[in-house]
Design a protein around this motif. Structure first.
Motif, PDB file in Angstrom:
ATOM      1  N   ASP A   1       0.832  -1.206   0.000  1.00 40.79           N
ATOM      2  CA  ASP A   1       0.000   0.000   0.000  1.00 40.79           C
ATOM      3  C   ASP A   1       0.865   1.253   0.000  1.00 40.79           C
ATOM      4  O   ASP A   1       2.077   1.202   0.179  1.00 40.79           O
ATOM      5  N   SER A   2       0.173   2.383  -0.250  1.00 36.43           N
ATOM      6  CA  SER A   2       0.781   3.702  -0.135  1.00 36.43           C
ATOM      7  C   SER A   2       0.293   4.290   1.188  1.00 36.43           C
ATOM      8  O   SER A   2      -0.287   3.585   2.011  1.00 36.43           O
ATOM      9  N   TYR A   3       0.480   5.594   1.356  1.00 38.61           N
ATOM     10  CA  TYR A   3      -0.093   6.232   2.546  1.00 38.61           C
ATOM     11  C   TYR A   3      -1.617   6.279   2.449  1.00 38.61           C
ATOM     12  O   TYR A   3      -2.310   6.362   3.447  1.00 38.61           O
TER      13      TYR A   3
ATOM     14  N   PHE B   1       0.772  -3.352  11.187  1.00 36.67           N
ATOM     15  CA  PHE B   1       1.424  -2.081  10.864  1.00 36.67           C
ATOM     16  C   PHE B   1       1.722  -1.345  12.164  1.00 36.67           C
ATOM     17  O   PHE B   1       0.852  -1.196  13.016  1.00 36.67           O
TER      18      PHE B   1
ATOM     19  N   GLY C   1       5.684  -1.176   2.335  1.00 34.86           N
ATOM     20  CA  GLY C   1       4.350  -0.759   2.716  1.00 34.86           C
ATOM     21  C   GLY C   1       4.394   0.541   3.483  1.00 34.86           C
ATOM     22  O   GLY C   1       5.327   0.796   4.239  1.00 34.86           O
ATOM     23  N   LEU C   2       3.383   1.401   3.255  1.00 35.45           N
ATOM     24  CA  LEU C   2       3.357   2.688   3.949  1.00 35.45           C
ATOM     25  C   LEU C   2       2.177   2.782   4.903  1.00 35.45           C
ATOM     26  O   LEU C   2       2.014   3.777   5.587  1.00 35.45           O
TER      27      LEU C   2
ATOM     28  N   ARG D   1       6.041   3.755  11.270  1.00 33.89           N
ATOM     29  CA  ARG D   1       5.449   3.775   9.934  1.00 33.89           C
ATOM     30  C   ARG D   1       5.931   2.600   9.089  1.00 33.89           C
ATOM     31  O   ARG D   1       6.409   2.765   7.974  1.00 33.89           O
ATOM     32  N   SER D   2       5.824   1.404   9.652  1.00 37.06           N
ATOM     33  CA  SER D   2       6.313   0.224   8.934  1.00 37.06           C
ATOM     34  C   SER D   2       5.505  -0.999   9.348  1.00 37.06           C
ATOM     35  O   SER D   2       5.075  -1.115  10.488  1.00 37.06           O
ATOM     36  N   TYR D   3       5.307  -1.893   8.353  1.00 39.05           N
ATOM     37  CA  TYR D   3       4.726  -3.201   8.685  1.00 39.05           C
ATOM     38  C   TYR D   3       5.796  -4.035   9.391  1.00 39.05           C
ATOM     39  O   TYR D   3       6.993  -3.891   9.120  1.00 39.05           O
TER      40      TYR D   3
ATOM     41  N   ALA E   1      -3.617  -0.321   6.309  1.00 38.55           N
ATOM     42  CA  ALA E   1      -3.510  -1.089   7.556  1.00 38.55           C
ATOM     43  C   ALA E   1      -4.712  -0.814   8.445  1.00 38.55           C
ATOM     44  O   ALA E   1      -5.212   0.317   8.470  1.00 38.55           O
TER      45      ALA E   1
ATOM     46  N   GLY F   1      -1.215   2.686   4.349  1.00 39.09           N
ATOM     47  CA  GLY F   1      -2.484   3.305   3.964  1.00 39.09           C
ATOM     48  C   GLY F   1      -3.686   2.385   4.062  1.00 39.09           C
ATOM     49  O   GLY F   1      -4.814   2.845   4.169  1.00 39.09           O
TER      50      GLY F   1
END
Lengths: 209, 325
Positions: free
Chosen positions: A122-124, A190, B240-241, A195-197, B245, B243
């Motif tokens: 994913d992105s933000y 997450f 991954g960032l 900011r990381s899985y 989660a 978004g």
């Protein structure tokens, strides 16, 4: 000021205070459950067509460079960029979450050895190219288009999730005696603090010819 | 008892060490799927072409048949389920029901690779099972040699300046040697003229160099047995960032502050109510004034203290003009 006006004000203040307590308690209760965003499932794509690549020969192992990746079962269709290493020696990741990349330090997909392709989950803001990677199951097909137009076709053999702090480097990047492809993305919990899985999902595939 | 304790004290760390060692051992990816690999090779110069059959133990029908395999041919690896197998060689074109010229059994362990090679002269042909290495020291290359040249019975092989094997006899297989990656000249020295060839060995790969009889002297076949990343990236991948989660529960602090503020306000209001005079005058006596000595004051202790009293009296008093304060 009259006593009654004072009383009314005091009652209002008391009731307002009690209301605030109640509102706070309700808010506290409602926000304890985690919030799970829901995204639409990707459409299943048709398999790409083209000449199927021949099996690699042990004495002539070189094949053409990979240029595109298709995974019909999870609707992935992307160009492949080249990934190297970061200054810290970690795997570079694509700068755009919607595109996947081949690690240039690994064998080429369809050649003898363990090729590696990485993409974002994913992105933000929303899903990345490998959002549904962990939904792949043994037997699903993965197609890599190469610069000479041929298709290397892979079959999923297993899907694994590893904690990042115990990532099995030698299993994922170590030598393989046949043409294999490993697809890597993020997964698990997450951690918003960093900011990381906390985990990586690795899909193991073997070329079929 | 003391002796038993002594034994326990010794064995527990030993057991722990064994557990740690087994957990640290690298597991090839296929170990997770319970499969290994077999490949078949014909490396006997004066033996005619053969058909090679691979049988899973106890199954009379062949799992794999390679037809007309001639001298110098090495098949790609075949991925097979872990278990016991037998490999049989028949002369090319012979019926599958005929007795094989040679047979060998091979136990395939998950995550392991094997080469089953016909080696030696035709008069003493044998099937040898080689256990192939599938990992390299980081950034290095593993190389071994198979001497399959009948023309030159004994050879010495060097790579660049490094001797890989000296006095390797016909039909034998060397152990693995660790070499640096790069392109180097492999030199085969024998009693006659030396031969050399250029080989490219990439970091993170395993090679078998096969010395073969060529049409004109000996040749070297450079087999890529296995390949991994030249440099293994450190750790996992930051792919991954967040978004998508699931959001964890947000901080309870704002709500706790709301509750606390509400409590402070409610208590303030409550205290104020408690300290105000209680209007006990009924509506039908509009001109009544409380006797002076009964007039409540802020410090009076005669106010009703219960909320019930407040509730029952307050609504009836809203039209009254209370005592001026």
């Amino acid at each position: 000021m009259s006593v009654l006006a004072g009383r009314s004000a005091a009652v209002i203040v008391t009731v307002a205070g009690l209301a605030a307590v109640a509102a706070g308690a309700v808010g506290l209760t409602l926000t304890r459950a985690p919030d799970r965003p829901v995204w639409p499932a990707a459409a299943i794509l048709p398999a790409p067509t083209g000449p199927i690549a021949a099996a690699p020969r042990p004495s002539a192992p070189q094949v053409a460079l990979p240029v595109a990746l298709t995974i019909p079962a999870i609707g992935v269709q992307t160009q492949l960029i080249r990934l190297g290493l970061t200054a810290a020696g970690a795997l570079q990741v694509p700068p755009t979450p919607s595109i996947a990349g081949w690690y240039t330090g690994s064998p080429r997909p369809g050649a003898v050895g363990s090729a590696v392709i990485a993409g974002h989950i994913d992105s933000y803001a929303g899903p990345g190219v490998f959002f549904e990677l962990s939904r792949l199951r043994p037997g699903d097909r993965v197609y890599v288009r190469r610069a000479d137009g041929t298709l290397a076709v892979f079959r999923v053999t297993s899907v694994r999730t590893y904690p990042k702090d115990r990532f099995p480097t030698r299993t994922v990047y170590g030598p393989a005696p046949d043409a294999e492809l490993r697809l890597i993305t993020c997964g698990g919990t997450f951690d918003p603090a960093v900011r990381s899985y906390l985990s990586n999902v690795v899909v193991y595939t073997t070329e079929i010819t | 008892m003391r002796f038993l304790r002594y034994i326990a004290a010794l064995s527990i760390p030993a057991l722990a060490a064994v557990l740690v060692a087994s957990a640290a051992a690298p597991a090839p990816a296929s170990a997770t799927t319970g499969t290994g690999w077999i490949r078949l090779a014909h490396l006997s110069p004066n033996t005619p072409a053969v058909d090679v059959y691979l049988y899973s133990f106890g199954d009379p029908s062949a799992q794999l048949v390679l037809h007309h395999v001639g001298y110098g041919v090495v098949s790609p690896y075949e991925q097979v389920a872990a278990g016991d197998y037998s490999v049989s060689m028949r002369l090319a074109g012979a019926a599958a029901t005929t007795a094989p010229v040679l047979s060998a059994s091979v136990a395939v362990a998950a995550g392991n690779a094997y080469t089953v090679a016909g080696l030696g002269p035709e008069s003493a042909l044998r099937l040898q099972v080689l256990h192939d290495q599938l990992s390299t020291p980081p950034g290095q290359v593993l190389v071994r040699l198979i001497q399959a040249s009948l023309r030159e019975h004994v050879v010495s092989v060097s790579l660049g300046g490094q001797v890989l094997a000296s006095s390797l006899t016909f039909g034998s297989v060397s152990g693995y040697r660790t070499v640096s990656p790069g392109t180097a000249s492999v030199r085969i020295a024998d009693d006659g003229a030396d031969a050399s060839a250029s080989v490219t060995l990439a970091a993170g790969t395993v090679h078998t160099l096969v010395v073969l009889d060529g049409s004109n002297g000996v040749t070297v076949d450079n087999l890529l047995d296995a390949a991994g990343s030249a440099v293994a990236p450190a750790g996992g991948a930051g792919t991954g960032l967040g978004g998508t989660a699931p959001r964890g529960p947000s901080s309870p602090l704002p709500w706790a502050l709301v509750i606390m503020a509400g409590m402070v306000i409610a208590i303030t209001g409550g205290l104020r109510l408690r300290h105000l005079p209680h209007p006990s005058v009924p509506r039908h006596q509009p001109h009544h004034r409380a006797p002076r000595h009964h007039r409540p004051s802020r410090t009076s202790a005669t106010l009703p203290r219960t909320s019930h009293a407040l509730a029952s009296h307050a609504p009836t008093s809203h039209r009254l003009v209370g005592p001026k304060r």
